[in-house]
Design an enzyme around this catalytic site. Structure first.
Site, PDB file in Angstrom:
ATOM      1  N   GLU A 170       0.811  -1.226   0.000  1.00 49.50           N
ATOM      2  CA  GLU A 170       0.000   0.000   0.000  1.00 49.50           C
ATOM      3  C   GLU A 170       0.841   1.271   0.000  1.00 49.50           C
ATOM      4  O   GLU A 170       0.736   2.094   0.933  1.00 49.50           O
ATOM      5  CB  GLU A 170      -0.965   0.007   1.196  1.00 49.50           C
ATOM      6  CG  GLU A 170      -1.964  -1.117   1.157  1.00 49.50           C
ATOM      7  CD  GLU A 170      -2.940  -1.090   2.325  1.00 49.50           C
ATOM      8  OE1 GLU A 170      -2.869  -0.181   3.167  1.00 49.50           O
ATOM      9  OE2 GLU A 170      -3.792  -1.988   2.388  1.00 49.50           O
ATOM     10  N   GLU A 352      -5.182  -8.608   0.721  1.00 52.83           N
ATOM     11  CA  GLU A 352      -5.871  -8.187   1.946  1.00 52.83           C
ATOM     12  C   GLU A 352      -7.330  -7.943   1.627  1.00 52.83           C
ATOM     13  O   GLU A 352      -7.652  -7.216   0.686  1.00 52.83           O
ATOM     14  CB  GLU A 352      -5.308  -6.865   2.498  1.00 52.83           C
ATOM     15  CG  GLU A 352      -4.022  -6.974   3.240  1.00 52.83           C
ATOM     16  CD  GLU A 352      -3.600  -5.647   3.879  1.00 52.83           C
ATOM     17  OE1 GLU A 352      -4.480  -4.829   4.221  1.00 52.83           O
ATOM     18  OE2 GLU A 352      -2.392  -5.451   4.025  1.00 52.83           O
TER      19      GLU A 352
HETATM   20  O1  IFM Z   1      -4.157  -3.064   9.160  1.00 51.31           O
HETATM   21  C1  IFM Z   1      -4.123  -2.525   7.896  1.00 51.31           C
HETATM   22  C2  IFM Z   1      -2.936  -3.033   7.108  1.00 51.31           C
HETATM   23  O2  IFM Z   1      -1.741  -2.764   7.761  1.00 51.31           O
HETATM   24  C3  IFM Z   1      -2.887  -2.378   5.753  1.00 51.31           C
HETATM   25  N1  IFM Z   1      -4.148  -2.512   5.075  1.00 51.31           N
HETATM   26  C4  IFM Z   1      -5.337  -2.178   5.775  1.00 51.31           C
HETATM   27  C5  IFM Z   1      -5.386  -2.892   7.120  1.00 51.31           C
HETATM   28  C6  IFM Z   1      -6.673  -2.525   7.874  1.00 51.31           C
HETATM   29  O3  IFM Z   1      -6.701  -1.163   8.097  1.00 51.31           O
END
Ligand code: IFM
Length: 464
Positions: A170, A352
């Protein structure tokens, strides 16, 4: 959709997994020679993190990784995405290497492989060594070389056992929050610093791809992008320019140059002063897949209070929200998967997806996290619909295996399939854990019939 038709839609080697990150779960921040990261320092600053929390202990995964791998086995995942804490293996970010830190990831990787779980290693999930932060961090062009050397160290050390690498997790989130919107270190609001950081992270990605390809045979590489449709808040056309601006920074500033060799038109002019000849060619290096993180769409407002003139607004009132206040709109996930497929044409791994819910252990010792099950069920259905529509999705990883340190929210938000009681560190699989285990089982191809002499036809057997 029944299990048979689900299986038919998925590629036979579809990967089911879970994700975590170093600072959010490891703890042990002062152990075995680890150096401080920017998050260690930032979380000690008053008012930065809910309840004054920090990742000092987190889930104590540094000591409990074997138990956590046992949970993954019970879950039935065949892949685990984790990140290496750069300051654990290079306490100052460059120069000296910390053998004890490297040895921790040896133990972790070996235990995963012994459990038949493939390690997916992410180089950077936001815990920059503070020593590099002191030198300007991502705003300093030297960070390209620092990151490339770190990538080469990791490739050389683990490349015999780890084949899947992601460069950054990210990048739009840690650059935009760090250098524009606030809420992440270094928490400044400065357009020139933001542009510099974006460009250097892109260059560092390209350099790391080259170094990993050179050091790991049969490597499979990508970066992980958080992609969210950017919609004008309140459907107000006055918010449309802000939504388009944020879309360029949030969704395109990294994958466009990395995968297509250009900055989005809205950014290209602003970026020009920071570019040197051949930079775009250095950034746009061949990769093997697109790592996608997705949770929700964004509703964007015009807000003169920051360099981009954008703010994060609310979803329409009829849209359900998670415990984080994020809109729950599975169709945005379907739209995102199809959009990524059409724009970049790479195999997609969802690295994710998940949700925070207000979980508690009930009187019978269980965690009935119905909102998470509803969310996962709906988002998986959206993914299957995207696959049906032609999106080349090869894997899905839930965020997260464990409840963990949720950045500015500290431990007040729980994203895990496993409940962590922080005072005792006791782990309790939630109802969603069992739900996900069933989903994985139902999608796995039934075992092939045992090899051996061919059976006689039923009619013949009857006369045996
Ligand atoms: O916890 C975070 C992660 O570190 C990065 N993506 C989003 C998740 C939830 O906010």
């Amino acid at each position: 959709m029944n299990a048979g038709s689900l299986r038919a839609k998925l590629p036979p080697d579809f990967v089911w997994g879970v994700s975590t990150s170093s600072y959010q779960i490891e703890g042990a921040v002062k152990e075995d020679g680890r150096g401080p990261s920017i998050w260690d320092i930032y979380s000690r600053q008053p008012g930065r993190i809910a309840n004054g929390d920090s990742g000092d202990v987190a889930c104590d995964h540094y000591h409990r990784y074997r138990e956590d791998i046992g949970l993954m086995r019970d879950l039935g995942v065949r892949a685990y995405r984790f990140s290496v804490a750069w300051p654990r293996v290079m306490p100052n970010g460059r120069g000296d290497v910390n053998e004890a830190g490297l040895a921790f990831y040896d133990r972790l990787i070996d235990a995963l492989i012994a459990a038949e779980i493939e390690p997916w290693l992410c180089l950077y999930h936001w815990d920059l060594p503070q020593a590099l932060g002191d030198l300007g961090g991502w705003t300093n062009r030297d960070c390209v070389q620092w990151f490339a050397d770190y990538a080469a160290l990791i490739g050389r050390r683990y490349g015999d056992r780890v084949k899947r690498y992601a460069t950054f997790n990210e990048p739009s989130v840690f650059t935009l929050f760090g250098f524009c919107l606030g809420g992440q270190p270094p928490a400044v609001s400065d357009h020139a610093m933001l542009l510099r950081a974006i460009h250097h992270v892109n260059l560092a990605h390209g350099a790391a791809v080259d170094r990993l390809r050179a050091s790991v045979t049969d490597v499979s590489l990508g970066a992980i992008h958080n992609r969210q449709p950017c919609r004008p808040a309140a459907g107000d056309p006055a918010n449309l320019p802000a939504a388009e601006e944020l879309d360029a920074y949030w969704n395109r500033a990294f994958p466009d140059p990395q995968l297509r060799g250009f900055y989005p038109p809205l950014l290209a002019g602003a970026m020009a002063p920071y570019q040197q000849a051949d930079d775009l060619a250095r950034i746009c290096r061949p990769v093997d897949w697109f790592g996608l993180n997705h949770y929700s769409p964004l509703y964007v407002t015009a807000d003169a209070g920051n360099p981009l003139g954008v703010g994060l607004g609310s979803a329409p009132v009829n849209v359900p929200r998670s415990n984080m206040g994020w809109p729950v709109e599975p169709d945005a996930f379907r739209e995102t998967l199809i959009g990524v497929h059409q724009r970049y044409g790479l195999p997609i791994y969802v690295l994710e997806n998940g949700t925070a819910s207000p979980d508690e252990i009930d009187a019978s010792g269980e965690v009935a996290d119905a909102p998470r099950i509803d969310y996962l069920r709906a988002y998986n259905a959206a993914m299957f619909a995207a696959i049906d529509a032609g999106a080349d999705v090869r894997g899905y990883f839930v965020w997260s295996l464990l409840d963990n340190f949720e950045w500015g929210s500290g431990y007040s938000q729980r994203f895990g399939l496993v409940y962590v009681d922080y005072p005792t560190q006791r782990r309790t699989p939630k109802a969603s854990f069992h739900w996900y285990a069933r989903l994985i089982r139902s999608c796995r191809a039934p075992p092939a019939p045992p090899a051996g002499p061919r059976q006689a036809p039923a009619a013949a057997r009857r006369h045996d």
